[in-house]
Design a protein around this motif. Structure first.
Motif, PDB file in Angstrom:
ATOM      1  N   ALA A 186       1.105  -0.838   0.276  1.00  0.00           N
ATOM      2  CA  ALA A 186       0.204   0.096   0.215  1.00  0.00           C
ATOM      3  C   ALA A 186       0.819   0.983  -0.086  1.00  0.00           C
ATOM      4  O   ALA A 186       0.790   2.130  -1.160  1.00  0.00           O
ATOM      5  N   ALA A 187       2.335   1.233   0.902  1.00  0.00           N
ATOM      6  CA  ALA A 187       2.991   2.486   0.868  1.00  0.00           C
ATOM      7  C   ALA A 187       3.269   2.593  -0.126  1.00  0.00           C
ATOM      8  O   ALA A 187       3.835   4.057  -0.954  1.00  0.00           O
ATOM      9  N   VAL A 188       4.171   1.972  -0.818  1.00  0.00           N
ATOM     10  CA  VAL A 188       4.492   1.681  -2.495  1.00  0.00           C
ATOM     11  C   VAL A 188       3.611   2.491  -3.229  1.00  0.00           C
ATOM     12  O   VAL A 188       3.755   3.525  -4.007  1.00  0.00           O
ATOM     13  N   ARG A 189       2.473   1.883  -3.584  1.00  0.00           N
ATOM     14  CA  ARG A 189       1.304   2.645  -3.899  1.00  0.00           C
ATOM     15  C   ARG A 189       1.274   4.317  -3.945  1.00  0.00           C
ATOM     16  O   ARG A 189       0.807   5.141  -4.668  1.00  0.00           O
ATOM     17  N   VAL A 190       0.730   4.550  -2.775  1.00  0.00           N
ATOM     18  CA  VAL A 190       0.996   6.021  -2.079  1.00  0.00           C
ATOM     19  C   VAL A 190       1.672   6.788  -2.455  1.00  0.00           C
ATOM     20  O   VAL A 190       2.170   7.755  -3.085  1.00  0.00           O
ATOM     21  N   PHE A 191       2.906   6.658  -2.670  1.00  0.00           N
ATOM     22  CA  PHE A 191       3.976   7.138  -2.826  1.00  0.00           C
ATOM     23  C   PHE A 191       4.234   7.428  -3.769  1.00  0.00           C
ATOM     24  O   PHE A 191       5.050   8.701  -4.518  1.00  0.00           O
ATOM     25  N   GLY A 192       3.496   6.497  -4.369  1.00  0.00           N
ATOM     26  CA  GLY A 192       4.369   6.911  -5.996  1.00  0.00           C
ATOM     27  C   GLY A 192       2.449   7.456  -6.688  1.00  0.00           C
ATOM     28  O   GLY A 192       2.753   6.955  -8.673  1.00  0.00           O
ATOM     29  N   PHE A 193       2.049   7.876  -6.483  1.00  0.00           N
ATOM     30  CA  PHE A 193       0.714   8.325  -6.935  1.00  0.00           C
ATOM     31  C   PHE A 193       1.160   9.435  -7.259  1.00  0.00           C
ATOM     32  O   PHE A 193      -0.078   9.035  -8.045  1.00  0.00           O
ATOM     33  N   GLY A 194       1.974  10.520  -6.937  1.00  0.00           N
ATOM     34  CA  GLY A 194       1.689  11.406  -7.333  1.00  0.00           C
ATOM     35  C   GLY A 194       1.322  12.824  -6.997  1.00  0.00           C
ATOM     36  O   GLY A 194       1.235  13.956  -7.619  1.00  0.00           O
TER      37      GLY A 194
END
Length: 316
Positions: free
Chosen positions: A172-180
């Protein structure tokens, strides 16, 4: 005008103080609270959020979010927060109807007249699901202020390299930090500076009302590795420091870097990796480093004392 905020949380002892601080502060309008599994299971965190909203007299909706990480087996922290999440402190059970958490996040963001700040002080599962299921809505968020991660030596409390909220659901953290969307990361390197004990809240402790009673119990029951060497200086205020940074940005000092999250390493899964050398591309995160501890303690003392006075008046 107050800044509209949503708190995504896994209460949790330090979460409770953060929610109290939000309820006490005119700088923000608390649109809603959404629970997520983390410190303890969702069967505790969601009722805890609702019961705390009742105690504080909040009329905002409360949501029940994800009961587990995106795909990992949950690993809770009852050794830190107690079996019920509040260190054994009991609040009357709430009769509120809890809304589905991720749709509630989306509805509150879409219905706000002004851009919303989401204060994420638990694992990032709900936020990642919002980004997956409602990507256009998630893009409308003004900023995500995250209590999680850390830098350099002060990186881990769940493992030597990972902070608990990130380690609970690193995917989940990977997705959040990569979302923009803009992010402020308030990690352990900052929160371990923000030690608060009852002696730093003299007006609140003298007040003796319902908030003071709960805070005194929570401060006395919290146990994590950061407090082992702190003596009588207090408990690390992880979540309320993140909330304070929304109320008064001068409480923390930040620097702008690119941050990514390790989710495959044998020893480093859940680690937030800060690119100090600028080799990975455009910075995506304001990383908290410095904390004005006296300013933070004073903010907690004055705001929670005023809150306690209002709660006592409401009960009289």
């Amino acid at each position: 005008m107050p800044r509209p905020i949503i708190i995504d949380t896994d209460p949790g002892i330090d979460d409770a103080l953060a929610i109290m601080l939000a309820a006490a502060s005119p700088e923000v309008e608390l649109l809603g609270i959404v629970a997520v599994a983390g410190n303890v299971g969702i069967e505790y965190t969601a009722p805890n959020a609702a019961a705390l909203a009742d105690l504080l007299g909040l009329d905002c909706p409360v949501g029940r979010g994800s009961s587990s990480p995106l795909w990992r087996t949950p690993e809770y922290a009852p050794q830190v927060h107690g079996e019920n999440g509040f260190g054994g402190y009991s609040l009357p059970a709430s009769e509120r109807v809890l809304e589905p958490g991720v749709p509630l996040l989306a509805r509150l963001i879409e219905s706000s007249a002004d851009p919303v700040t989401v204060v994420a002080i638990g694992p990032l599962t709900n936020i990642a699901l919002l980004m997956a299921e409602y990507p256009e809505t998630a893009q409308k968020v003004e900023r995500f202020v995250i209590m999680g991660g850390g830098t350099l030596r002060d990186t881990g409390n769940a493992t030597p390299t990972a902070e608990f909220n990130i380690a609970f659901d690193p995917e989940a953290a990977v997705r959040v930090f990569g979302f923009g969307v803009p992010i402020t990361m308030v990690g352990l390197n900052a929160t371990h500076q923000a030690l608060v004990g009852a002696q730093h809240l003299p007006d609140l402790m003298a007040s003796g009302g319902p908030a003071a009673q709960m805070v005194a119990h929570l401060l006395g029951s919290y146990s994590d590795d950061a407090n082992a060497d702190s003596g009588d200086t207090g408990m690390a205020q992880h979540d309320s420091l993140a909330l304070a940074a929304v109320l008064d940005p001068a409480v923390i000092g930040t620097e702008h870097y690119r941050v990514d999250v390790e989710n495959t390493g044998r020893l480093t899964t859940g680690m937030t990796v800060v690119d100090y050398l600028g080799r990975w591309g455009t910075p995506n995160c304001d990383v908290a480093f410095d904390v004005d501890v006296p300013r933070f303690r004073a903010l907690l003392n004055t705001r929670l004392t005023a809150l306690d006075s209002r709660l006592k008046e409401a009960r009289s």
